[in-house]
Design an enzyme around this catalytic site. Structure first.
Site, short mmCIF file in Angstrom:
data_model
loop_
_atom_site.label_atom_id
_atom_site.label_comp_id
_atom_site.label_asym_id
_atom_site.label_seq_id
_atom_site.Cartn_x
_atom_site.Cartn_y
_atom_site.Cartn_z
N TYR A 50 -47.09 1.32 49.70
CA TYR A 50 -45.74 1.84 49.42
C TYR A 50 -44.72 0.75 49.26
O TYR A 50 -44.76 -0.26 49.94
CB TYR A 50 -45.20 2.59 50.64
CG TYR A 50 -45.73 3.95 50.85
CD1 TYR A 50 -46.18 4.33 52.10
CD2 TYR A 50 -45.76 4.89 49.83
CE1 TYR A 50 -46.64 5.58 52.33
CE2 TYR A 50 -46.23 6.14 50.06
CZ TYR A 50 -46.68 6.48 51.32
OH TYR A 50 -47.15 7.73 51.55
N HIS A 206 -38.11 13.50 54.11
CA HIS A 206 -39.22 12.56 53.92
C HIS A 206 -40.01 12.34 55.20
O HIS A 206 -40.92 11.52 55.22
CB HIS A 206 -38.67 11.22 53.42
CG HIS A 206 -38.17 11.26 52.02
ND1 HIS A 206 -36.84 11.36 51.70
CD2 HIS A 206 -38.83 11.24 50.84
CE1 HIS A 206 -36.70 11.39 50.40
NE2 HIS A 206 -37.88 11.31 49.84
N ARG A 236 -38.86 5.02 39.84
CA ARG A 236 -39.99 4.44 40.54
C ARG A 236 -41.17 5.38 40.35
O ARG A 236 -41.03 6.44 39.75
CB ARG A 236 -39.69 4.25 42.03
CG ARG A 236 -39.51 5.54 42.79
CD ARG A 236 -39.32 5.26 44.28
NE ARG A 236 -40.54 4.75 44.89
CZ ARG A 236 -41.50 5.52 45.42
NH1 ARG A 236 -41.39 6.83 45.40
NH2 ARG A 236 -42.57 4.97 45.98
N ASN A 238 -44.82 7.33 41.97
CA ASN A 238 -45.64 7.78 43.09
C ASN A 238 -46.90 8.35 42.47
O ASN A 238 -46.93 8.67 41.28
CB ASN A 238 -44.89 8.85 43.90
CG ASN A 238 -45.56 9.11 45.23
OD1 ASN A 238 -46.24 8.22 45.76
ND2 ASN A 238 -45.38 10.30 45.77
N TYR A 329 -53.19 11.37 53.92
CA TYR A 329 -51.90 11.98 53.59
C TYR A 329 -51.87 12.47 52.15
O TYR A 329 -51.33 13.52 51.83
CB TYR A 329 -50.75 10.99 53.83
CG TYR A 329 -49.46 11.51 53.26
CD1 TYR A 329 -48.91 10.95 52.11
CD2 TYR A 329 -48.83 12.61 53.82
CE1 TYR A 329 -47.76 11.46 51.56
CE2 TYR A 329 -47.68 13.13 53.27
CZ TYR A 329 -47.14 12.55 52.15
OH TYR A 329 -46.00 13.05 51.59
N LYS A 330 -52.48 11.69 51.24
CA LYS A 330 -52.48 12.10 49.83
C LYS A 330 -53.51 13.18 49.57
O LYS A 330 -53.69 13.62 48.44
CB LYS A 330 -52.70 10.88 48.93
CG LYS A 330 -51.46 9.99 48.85
CD LYS A 330 -51.65 8.86 47.85
CE LYS A 330 -50.47 7.89 47.83
NZ LYS A 330 -49.26 8.43 47.21
#
Lengths: 360, 204, 320
Positions: A50, A206, A236, A238, A329-330
């Site tokens: 990140y 978040h 940005r 992700n 998490y993903k």
């Protein structure tokens, strides 16, 4: 008054540019070969962590997804039809708290002006004072309305324009030296609930993201965004993984799509496993002083990514070496071994050049 | 004593002992053991008579039955109101807020359910949420919203638990919404239907 | 990355409002509409004052929905560094100038039940834009406006005739004073307070409100600190490899800009934090004049706000 789309998929319409495809049931979604090369591959090196990594959101390389501020691609019509279905099933996916209507008008102005300027063959906007005339040819919409008067549109301005724009949108109200997520059109999110999160402050919204908080990523992001100026948008990236080209992976319907994670096999993985990239852009809005957050989603299957050798090698290395917490998490920790196994066949170990363009 | 709450993710609310602040009205809302926080608050003031004369206490018993009404009445506040439950308390709170002026101090104490539901009414007036004082006392049972059916299950004590509206098995997240005044519950056996861990008592 | 996006404008009107205040109207050079903005926003006006480059922030006072032009009012400060004098003496209709896109560090709280505005002197300007905005889009407000005398009470007539019940004016020379305690006692829960004017007035209003139990988060103020003057001092810019001298009427930020170093800024008045710079070495005393760093940060001396703060001593090295 309503917003009925009249898309035209007859042969030759729009030079057969817009694809007639589905993001559910039979999943006929595919990228054309030209569109694969436009895919915003998010990895510029062989590992990933990140960061805030904001850059100015200015028109970029021609022929890529970055050419225009708001990218309209071959999936436009199909995505908007899918969004309309999601909203039919669950209207709570689009909400705007009462004090955010002015911000909704700001966003409508931004999107209509950008599309009419950058794609004049598809969109047009003519203004006579506050009497505006908007034409959206791909969706077959023509609307005359009074800017700043909600009674002249079939929906509030935020919902009206985001029903015609690819990407999820949220509007952040700036107050108390913080940003509050007070409006959203969220039909292609990666697993968070608009209905639950609407009204939250930046840190609260978040909160579930692991690791990033300890590294101070969100503290810096908030500080940066509070200084975001009108006329100077930023962007940005992700990314995550999705089984099937399913845009709607909301927590609400998790019992429906959750089980599909278990349906991958070595034979179908290339076709079903998708890399999902979010091109996130942020704009300060003029009248409301709010911040608009566009989360534009791009999907490409592993089969499609493997047609670009550099991307295939790199994706293998990134997925293989990603920290376990991130993969969890993903949401793809379960399938990671199978993904790495599949991708390894497309990685000959050769060095990859830095940068994310397919060729260089 | 303050109920300890482990700060986990940043949407999980954190609380602090109540402190007296200047104001024209001290609106104190509490349930159960929260009454003790109000008593402790008044104990921090040198000359209590002024604060008592400007204090309006609204109280309801806690989910575990604790009722400290007598102790609160004995304080001698200007106004004391006891409601049997939180839903019965809220209409009066809403009216008090409609008549209140800036210069009012808010003190909330007790369970997260009480705090969350009253905080929400105060926020609706446009008052900044950061200026509302909140102290957690007593039970840690949670209000949990099922993200799937939107129903809220009250007084959740175990993780996982069964949604009282749609029956799905839900695990309890620390992700909290002030607008809904509840934590989030997500289906635990979506990827492997039927594979539900034994419920563990986590909140008492 | 200095001041961000810019607007190329031409001066359309210069109107003396009274002895001290002159109003300027700008329109875009190419005739296109200027961006809409939110009430409370300011623009940074770039000036070339006979070789000295100045950038001064001024609140936009015009109606945010009127995109045909922007208006600002400038109070002449004979004791100042020269920016207002330049505006008053040298800016004429037809002159080409550059403005920043509007930046809002003094916005209305969109959830407030009511907006209570207190202004003194030239501090009226952001409220003019905010009141116009509230008139368009709805919202309750109440304005209390103090000035030395009627002649210096710019725009009072315009305001009282448009909003007779909601605008209250006070003149020092007629011994009229804002009854702050009474005003602050009568505001419904959810009211937010906004104050803009001389430093003393701001401090008085904020202190009184806090003492009466108003939470800080419901109190908003804007005060553009003029960078001020002081003894010259030398600074070494570590990242650029340059040593510069900051002149008596020049700010550290201006000195860096004059040396070709592109340092970030937004408000240029010590309030927004954009120009925050790390101090690598300090053999002397940093004279903090900002409202951004915390008291701890001021004491620590590892950061400086170049737009307003200065230095005295042997060596200062900063990360620019």
């Amino acid at each position: 008054m309503s917003l009925d789309f009249k898309p035209d998929f007859s042969p030759g319409a729009f030079n057969d540019f817009f694809r007639d495809e589905t993001f559910r049931n039979d999943f006929t979604y595919r990228n054309s070969p030209q569109n694969i090369r436009r895919f915003p591959f998010p990895f510029d090196r062989d590992d990933y962590m990140y960061s805030v990594n904001m850059e100015p959101h200015v028109p970029g390389r021609k022929g890529t997804a970055f050419e225009h501020i708001l990218d309209v691609d071959e999936h436009y019509v199909a995505e908007m039809l899918d969004r309309a279905k999601v909203l039919d099933d669950d209207p709570l996916r689009c909400q705007s708290l009462p004090h955010m209507t002015l911000a909704g008008w700001d966003l409508l102005e931004l999107i209509m002006e950008a599309k009419a300027r950058d794609y004049p063959h598809w969109f047009s906007l003519t203004k006579n004072g506050n009497r505006w005339h908007w034409v959206n040819r791909p969706l077959g919409i023509e609307q005359t309305f009074t800017f700043l008067d909600e009674s002249t549109l079939p929906y509030g301005p935020f919902e009206y324009i985001t029903r015609q724009t690819q990407g999820d949108f949220s509007l952040q109200d700036e107050r108390d030296n913080d940003l509050w997520m007070d409006a959203g059109m969220i039909t292609s999110q990666a697993d968070w609930s608009l209905d639950f999160d609407i009204g939250m402050s930046f840190m609260e919204w978040h909160a579930p993201v692991p690791l990033a908080h300890e590294k101070g990523v969100f503290d810096r992001a908030l500080k940066f965004l509070l200084k975001l100026q009108h006329g100077a948008p930023v962007r940005r990236f992700n990314w995550t993984m999705t089984v099937n080209p399913l845009l709607d992976t909301a927590p609400e319907t998790y019992p429906v799509w959750g089980p599909t994670k278990a349906s991958l096999t070595p034979e179908n993985l290339g076709r079903k496993q998708h890399l999902r990239v979010e091109l996130q852009s942020l704009y300060r809005l003029p009248r409301s002083n709010a911040i608009a957050f566009d989360i534009r989603c791009y999907l490409a299957s592993f089969d499609e990514i493997a047609t670009v050798p550099k991307w295939a090698r790199r994706l293998h290395r990134v997925v293989r070496d990603l920290p376990e917490e991130l993969a969890t998490y993903k949401g793809f920790i379960r399938n990671r071994p199978a993904m790495v196994e599949w991708l390894s066949k497309h990685d000959d170990g050769a060095p990859t050049l830095p940068g994310w363009w397919p060729d260089d | 004593m303050l109920t300890p709450v482990t700060p986990t993710i940043r949407s999980r609310p954190v609380y602090a002992p109540l402190e007296p602040k200047p104001g024209r009205l001290h609106l104190m809302v509490a349930d159960g053991e929260g009454a003790d926080a109000l008593i402790d608050l008044l104990g921090k003031v040198n000359d209590r008579s002024q604060m008592l004369a400007l204090a309006h206490v609204m109280y309801t018993p806690g989910p575990n039955g604790t009722d400290r009404s007598d102790a609160l009445k004995a304080l001698g506040v200007a106004q004391f109101f006891r409601a049997p439950t939180i839903p019965a308390l809220l209409p009066r709170l809403i009216k008090v807020l409609a008549d209140a002026y800036m210069g009012t101090q808010f003190y909330l104490a007790g369970t997260e359910g009480l705090i969350g539901q009253t905080e929400r009414e105060i926020m609706a007036t446009g008052f900044p949420v950061g200026a509302i004082q909140k102290e957690h006392r007593g039970s840690t049972v949670r209000r949990v919203q099922c993200v799937h059916c939107k129903g809220i299950t009250e007084s959740v004590a175990t993780d996982p638990f069964k949604c009282s509206h749609c029956g799905l098995n839900l695990f309890v997240r620390d992700h909290y919404s002030r607008r809904i005044a509840a934590f989030q519950g997500v289906n635990i056996d979506a990827e492997d239907p039927g594979l539900v861990p034994e419920p563990v008592v986590k909140f008492t | 990355m200095s001041g961000g996006a810019k607007l190329q404008v031409v001066v359309d009107q210069v109107v003396p409002v009274n002895d001290l205040i002159t109003r300027f109207r700008f329109v875009s050079r190419d005739g296109s509409p200027l961006p809409a903005f939110s009430g409370g926003a300011h623009t940074v006006v770039e000036m070339d004052d006979h070789g000295v480059r100045r950038l001064n922030p001024y609140s936009l006072m015009s109606d945010p929905e009127d995109r045909s032009g922007y208006e600002i009012s400038v109070r002449r400060d004979d004791q100042g560094r020269g920016g207002s004098l330049f505006m008053h003496r040298h800016v004429k209709p037809g002159m080409e100038m550059t403005l920043s896109y509007p930046v809002n560090l003094f916005p209305l709280d969109s959830r407030a039940k009511k907006h209570l505005m207190i202004s003194g002197g030239i501090g009226i300007t952001p409220f003019l834009a905010q009141i116009a905005q509230l008139t368009h889009f709805g919202g309750r407000f109440e304005l209390h406006y103090a000035a030395r005398n009627r002649a210096l009470g710019a725009y009072m007539d315009r305001l009282t005739s448009a909003h007779p019940d909601r605008v209250h004016c006070y003149f020092d020379e007629e011994k009229q004073a804002i009854d702050l305690n009474r005003i602050l006692s009568n505001q419904p829960i959810g009211t937010h307070l906004y104050v803009c004017g001389p430093k003393g007035m701001i401090n008085w209003v904020l202190a009184t409100a806090e003492a009466m139990g108003w939470p800080r988060l419901a109190l908003h103020h804007e005060e553009f600190l003029a960078p001020g003057t002081g003894l010259p001092f030398a600074v070494h810019l570590a990242a650029s490899g340059k040593t510069i001298t900051v002149g008596t009427t020049q700010s550290l930020l201006e000195a860096m800009e004059a040396a070709g170093v592109d340092a970030p800024y937004l408000c240029r008045g010590g309030a927004c934090g954009q120009c925050e710079t790390n101090v690598q070495k300090c053999d002397g005393t940093i004279l903090h004049r900002d409202h951004w760093l915390s008291p701890e940060e001021h004491a620590e001396g590892r950061k400086i706000m170049p737009c307003v703060s200065r230095f005295e001593g042997k060596t200062l090295v900063i990360d620019r």
